[in-house]
Design an enzyme around this catalytic site. Structure first.
Site, PDB file in Angstrom:
ATOM      1  N   CYS A 181      46.991  11.513 -16.448  1.00 18.48           N
ATOM      2  CA  CYS A 181      46.541  10.790 -15.279  1.00 18.48           C
ATOM      3  C   CYS A 181      46.073   9.172 -15.776  1.00 18.48           C
ATOM      4  CB  CYS A 181      45.283  11.282 -14.406  1.00 18.48           C
ATOM      5  SG  CYS A 181      44.898   9.921 -13.052  1.00 18.48           S
ATOM      6  N   CYS A 199      43.520   7.337 -14.062  1.00 18.65           N
ATOM      7  CA  CYS A 199      42.238   7.870 -14.259  1.00 18.65           C
ATOM      8  C   CYS A 199      41.720   7.369 -15.551  1.00 18.65           C
ATOM      9  CB  CYS A 199      42.000   9.388 -14.405  1.00 18.65           C
ATOM     10  SG  CYS A 199      42.858  10.069 -12.964  1.00 18.65           S
ATOM     11  N   ASP A 200      42.579   7.513 -16.678  1.00 22.25           N
ATOM     12  CA  ASP A 200      42.225   7.379 -17.894  1.00 22.25           C
ATOM     13  C   ASP A 200      42.696   6.112 -18.667  1.00 22.25           C
ATOM     14  OD1 ASP A 200      40.997   9.745 -17.924  1.00 22.25           O
ATOM     15  OD2 ASP A 200      42.629  10.849 -18.385  1.00 22.25           O
TER      16      ASP A 200
HETATM   17  P1  FAD Z   1      41.057  20.056  -6.892  1.00 24.69           P
HETATM   18  O1  FAD Z   1      39.995  19.029  -7.590  1.00 24.69           O
HETATM   19  O2  FAD Z   1      42.257  20.395  -7.547  1.00 24.69           O
HETATM   20  O3  FAD Z   1      40.149  21.349  -6.610  1.00 24.69           O
HETATM   21  C1  FAD Z   1      40.695  22.483  -6.059  1.00 24.69           C
HETATM   22  C2  FAD Z   1      39.801  23.689  -6.510  1.00 24.69           C
HETATM   23  O4  FAD Z   1      40.213  24.881  -5.534  1.00 24.69           O
HETATM   24  C3  FAD Z   1      39.908  24.268  -7.947  1.00 24.69           C
HETATM   25  O5  FAD Z   1      38.713  24.110  -8.330  1.00 24.69           O
HETATM   26  C4  FAD Z   1      40.429  25.456  -7.836  1.00 24.69           C
HETATM   27  O6  FAD Z   1      39.778  26.287  -8.775  1.00 24.69           O
HETATM   28  C5  FAD Z   1      40.220  26.066  -6.405  1.00 24.69           C
HETATM   29  N1  FAD Z   1      40.938  27.028  -5.845  1.00 24.69           N
HETATM   30  C6  FAD Z   1      42.405  26.943  -5.913  1.00 24.69           C
HETATM   31  N2  FAD Z   1      43.043  28.188  -5.694  1.00 24.69           N
HETATM   32  C7  FAD Z   1      41.867  28.736  -4.997  1.00 24.69           C
HETATM   33  C8  FAD Z   1      41.749  30.129  -4.292  1.00 24.69           C
HETATM   34  N3  FAD Z   1      42.653  30.849  -4.047  1.00 24.69           N
HETATM   35  N4  FAD Z   1      40.611  30.311  -3.977  1.00 24.69           N
HETATM   36  C9  FAD Z   1      39.250  29.805  -4.409  1.00 24.69           C
HETATM   37  N5  FAD Z   1      39.573  28.473  -4.904  1.00 24.69           N
HETATM   38  C10 FAD Z   1      40.373  28.084  -5.462  1.00 24.69           C
HETATM   39  N6  FAD Z   1      40.986  11.074  -9.631  1.00 24.69           N
HETATM   40  C11 FAD Z   1      40.404   9.891  -9.219  1.00 24.69           C
HETATM   41  O7  FAD Z   1      40.136   9.406  -8.166  1.00 24.69           O
HETATM   42  N7  FAD Z   1      39.526   9.248 -10.521  1.00 24.69           N
HETATM   43  C12 FAD Z   1      39.631  10.026 -11.703  1.00 24.69           C
HETATM   44  O8  FAD Z   1      39.142   9.195 -12.721  1.00 24.69           O
HETATM   45  C13 FAD Z   1      40.405  11.005 -12.004  1.00 24.69           C
HETATM   46  N8  FAD Z   1      40.369  11.736 -13.151  1.00 24.69           N
HETATM   47  C14 FAD Z   1      41.222  12.856 -13.265  1.00 24.69           C
HETATM   48  C15 FAD Z   1      41.280  13.262 -14.522  1.00 24.69           C
HETATM   49  C16 FAD Z   1      41.939  14.495 -14.942  1.00 24.69           C
HETATM   50  C17 FAD Z   1      41.915  15.042 -16.132  1.00 24.69           C
HETATM   51  C18 FAD Z   1      42.556  15.039 -13.704  1.00 24.69           C
HETATM   52  C19 FAD Z   1      43.235  16.382 -13.820  1.00 24.69           C
HETATM   53  C20 FAD Z   1      42.475  14.649 -12.293  1.00 24.69           C
HETATM   54  C21 FAD Z   1      41.968  13.495 -12.220  1.00 24.69           C
HETATM   55  N9  FAD Z   1      41.854  12.641 -10.971  1.00 24.69           N
HETATM   56  C22 FAD Z   1      41.214  11.557 -10.858  1.00 24.69           C
HETATM   57  C23 FAD Z   1      42.504  13.338  -9.749  1.00 24.69           C
HETATM   58  C24 FAD Z   1      41.451  14.266  -8.881  1.00 24.69           C
HETATM   59  O9  FAD Z   1      40.820  15.172  -9.836  1.00 24.69           O
HETATM   60  C25 FAD Z   1      42.250  15.026  -7.961  1.00 24.69           C
HETATM   61  O10 FAD Z   1      42.977  14.058  -7.069  1.00 24.69           O
HETATM   62  C26 FAD Z   1      41.256  15.748  -6.819  1.00 24.69           C
HETATM   63  O11 FAD Z   1      40.360  16.449  -7.649  1.00 24.69           O
HETATM   64  C27 FAD Z   1      41.974  16.604  -5.984  1.00 24.69           C
HETATM   65  O12 FAD Z   1      41.028  17.054  -5.391  1.00 24.69           O
HETATM   66  P2  FAD Z   1      41.305  18.337  -4.554  1.00 24.69           P
HETATM   67  O13 FAD Z   1      39.962  18.743  -3.653  1.00 24.69           O
HETATM   68  O14 FAD Z   1      42.494  18.229  -3.579  1.00 24.69           O
HETATM   69  O15 FAD Z   1      41.297  19.520  -5.260  1.00 24.69           O
END
Ligand code: FAD
Ligand code: NDP
Length: 336
Positions: free
Chosen positions: A153, A156-157
């Site tokens: 990303c 992000c980084d």
């Molecule tokens: P996610 O964060 O993907 O969370 C989904 C959760 O659901 C996970 O914990 C998973 O275990 C759980 N899950 C999945 N399937 C199931 C199931 N069947 N039952 C129960 N639980 C389940 N964005 C920024 O805005 N700023 C940043 O600085 C930034 N840095 C990042 C750094 C890294 C290394 C990464 C990988 C991403 C970064 N992002 C950043 C992007 C950001 O993290 C994502 O856009 C955001 O977290 C997405 O949120 P979400 O709620 O859709 O899902």
């Protein structure tokens, strides 16, 4: 027998909730906060290493989050997700540290099964917030330098000191690769884009921007074969021209993967309308899926922005709609 509310009998076969949220990233927790404040007693399955992530989602794998409003000095990713969780609990969300393994959306109330259980539970409304994960190549050396020079990303980084005024590499030839490479030119001394074919997949406009950028060099027909460094930080890549077979080392202090993401939609892929890449399709401008009562928010339905703030925003949108539906309002913007 009337369904028993979730909290009253944890062993009941007919355990029922008004709203179940599957997933615990910014999207899931924002939904939980809004739903709990609307007295819908949400139950969140936060997962147990579901899709390879700890509860709290992708941000639990990063260091500083610097672009989430409200944290002028930045915040550690895991700390931010602890705060999201505490806020969900504060307003009455029940959080279950288990993964939902199976789901049946063919009739309402919907049924779902936790991992390792045979008994279904049910819910009137289900919110899918299971997130996504960046694809990685798992090259030799990648584990050693992951988050120590390797990231998926740039937004992000990209701004962290180890990448400033240093040569960096991006792998991929799509719009993400083009966007990330151009973004990185703000910080890098130069950006090399490794494309495995002799053409880009990116849209014409992005391709032109990329190839005409003075700080970008596209290395066509090129793949990376190994990540090398000093033990602490990445400082070069072994690369190979797949047409000539020539191998050499490319001195770079950063490697950014932009080879696509995998939405965590296995659970619902055959039951909800998804696009060709597996992202859940939602009614434009809403989080309504093609099944009434089932909403999708966050990265699981967003292949473009994939940010914490946009995920949180969609979590708010769907919880509003779920609350309206539960209250019996048929809001204008959902037409089925
Ligand atoms: P996610 O964060 O993907 O969370 C989904 C959760 O659901 C996970 O914990 C998973 O275990 C759980 N899950 C999945 N399937 C199931 C199931 N069947 N039952 C129960 N639980 C389940 N964005 C920024 O805005 N700023 C940043 O600085 C930034 N840095 C990042 C750094 C890294 C290394 C990464 C990988 C991403 C970064 N992002 C950043 C992007 C950001 O993290 C994502 O856009 C955001 O977290 C997405 O949120 P979400 O709620 O859709 O899902
Ligand atoms: P894409 O699937 O479009 O592109 C992935 C790229 O990575 C391709 O060039 C692909 O190569 C390459 N790739 C895949 N696997 C490997 C591998 N193992 N080794 C080397 N290279 C590999 O993903 P994106 O994330 O770029 O885009 C996803 C969607 O989001 C697209 O619809 C895109 O248009 C959209 N998007 C739009 C943006 C915008 O409009 N500003 C910004 C970002 C995304 P190959 O071509 O050979 O398959």
């Amino acid at each position: 027998m009337a369904p028993i509310p979730y909290n009253q009998d944890r062993k009941s076969k007919t355990r029922h909730s008004k709203v179940v949220i599957i997933g615990s990233g910014p999207a899931g927790h924002t939904a939980a906060i809004y739903l709990a404040r609307a007295n819908l007693e949400p139950v969140m399955f936060e997962g147990f290493m579901a899709n390879g992530f700890a509860a709290g989602g992708q941000l639990t794998t990063t260091t500083d989050v610097e672009n989430f409003p409200g944290f002028p000095d930045g915040v550690r990713g895991p700390e931010m997700m602890d705060k999201f969780r505490a806020q969900s609990i504060r307003f009455g969300t029940t959080i279950v540290t288990e993964t939902v393994e199976r789901i049946d959306l063919s009739a309402r109330p919907f049924q779902y099964w936790r991992e390792y259980t045979d008994e279904p539970e049910s819910a009137d409304t289900i919110i899918i917030a299971t997130g996504a994960s960046a694809k990685r190549l798992h090259l030799p050396g990648e584990e050693t330098y992951w988050q120590s020079g390797i990231s998926a990303c740039a937004v992000c980084d990209g701004a962290v000191p180890i990448f400033r005024n240093k040569p960096l590499a991006v792998i991929g030839g799509g719009d993400s690769a083009a966007e990330e490479a151009i973004y990185l030119t703000k910080y890098a001394s130069h950006v090399f884009v490794l494309v495995r074919r002799d053409e880009l997949r990116a849209s014409k406009i992005m391709a032109k921007r990329l190839t005409s950028h003075p700080k970008v060099t596209v290395l066509w027909n090129t793949v990376a074969t190994e990540c090398l460094g000093d033990g602490d930080l990445l400082n070069r890549l072994k690369i190979k021209d797949i047409k000539t077979g020539e191998e050499k080392e490319l001195p770079v202090n950063g490697l950014f993967y932009a080879i696509g993401h995998e939405p965590a939609t296995e659970l619902v892929r055959t039951q909800l309308e998804c696009d060709a890449d597996g992202y859940i399709k939602t009614v434009p401008g809403t989080t309504q899926t093609n099944v009434r009562g089932v909403f999708a928010a966050g990265d699981v339905q967003d292949k473009i922005y994939r940010q914490a703030i946009t995920s949180a925003g969609s979590g708010c949108t769907h919880s509003r709609r779920a609350a309206e539906e539960e209250a019996g309002c048929d809001h204008l913007y959902i037409r089925e």
